[in-house]
Design an enzyme around this catalytic site. Structure first.
Site, PDB file in Angstrom:
ATOM      1  N   GLU A  31      -0.426   6.086 -24.735  1.00 47.14           N
ATOM      2  CA  GLU A  31      -1.250   6.426 -25.861  1.00 47.14           C
ATOM      3  C   GLU A  31      -0.752   7.891 -25.754  1.00 47.14           C
ATOM      4  O   GLU A  31      -0.526   8.668 -26.694  1.00 47.14           O
ATOM      5  CB  GLU A  31      -2.821   6.743 -25.404  1.00 47.14           C
ATOM      6  CG  GLU A  31      -3.426   5.376 -25.416  1.00 47.14           C
ATOM      7  CD  GLU A  31      -3.339   4.449 -23.819  1.00 47.14           C
ATOM      8  OE1 GLU A  31      -4.077   3.495 -23.793  1.00 47.14           O
ATOM      9  OE2 GLU A  31      -2.355   4.754 -23.207  1.00 47.14           O
ATOM     10  N   CYS A  83      -6.845   5.299 -20.275  1.00 46.25           N
ATOM     11  CA  CYS A  83      -7.310   5.854 -19.042  1.00 46.25           C
ATOM     12  C   CYS A  83      -7.971   7.397 -19.473  1.00 46.25           C
ATOM     13  O   CYS A  83      -7.994   7.820 -20.509  1.00 46.25           O
ATOM     14  CB  CYS A  83      -6.303   6.205 -18.041  1.00 46.25           C
ATOM     15  SG  CYS A  83      -5.123   7.212 -18.421  1.00 46.25           S
TER      16      CYS A  83
END
Length: 165
Positions: free
Chosen positions: A80, A104
């Site tokens: 990401e 996360c």
């Protein structure tokens, strides 16, 4: 003749790009990819989990267990964050990110700061971990929508055989 009916949806397409991006990862245990899309359904960034530019994949550990500096965790950049950093040079305000794994807490911070307004994920297998509970709390508080991708197809086969084109 009428149009083909078994084409993939936008969600299947963009999640497919995320999964294909993950195939670039050198991580022997986890290959995660991400794909950022703007409101015109244009891809504006992709990434996968790997080492930062300039750090050789051969010079750093890929272990999951052991002393912290002997594992992959202090060195690997998540998919990401890589997709955000690898964007095509435009604002990501209002974009959505497709990712194989729910992000996360560290990637979530970057997602929120970048102005991404939707997270579409395939797996949330770490939902019970505190860092992922924190992710969900931050995304909810920031007004970022989250959804598990729904697909009609279970598998999509890619072929590099030219007779299949």
């Amino acid at each position: 003749m009428s149009k083909r009916e078994d084409y993939i949806t936008w969600d299947e397409y963009f999640m497919g790009v995320a999964l294909l991006s993950g195939k670039r990862s050198k991580d022997p245990s986890t290959q995660v990819g991400a794909c950022i899309v703007n409101n015109l359904n244009k891809i504006v960034g992709t990434g996968y989990n790997g080492l930062p530019i300039g750090c050789s994949d051969d010079d750093f550990p890929w272990q999951k267990r052991g002393e912290f500096l002997d594992t992959k965790y202090p060195y690997v950049c998540h998919a990401e964050l890589n997709a955000i950093l690898n964007n095509i040079g435009m604002s990501l305000q209002g974009c959505k990110i497709y990712t194989a794994l729910f992000p996360c807490n560290e990637c979530t911070k970057a997602i929120i700061q970048a102005g991404i307004t939707e997270v579409v994920y395939l797996s949330d297998k770490h939902a019970y971990k505190e860092s992922f509970i924190a992710s969900r709390k931050m995304l909810e508080t920031a007004g970022v929508s989250m959804r598990k991708v729904k697909t009609r197809a279970q598998h999509i086969l890619l072929s590099f055989d030219e007779k299949d084109v």
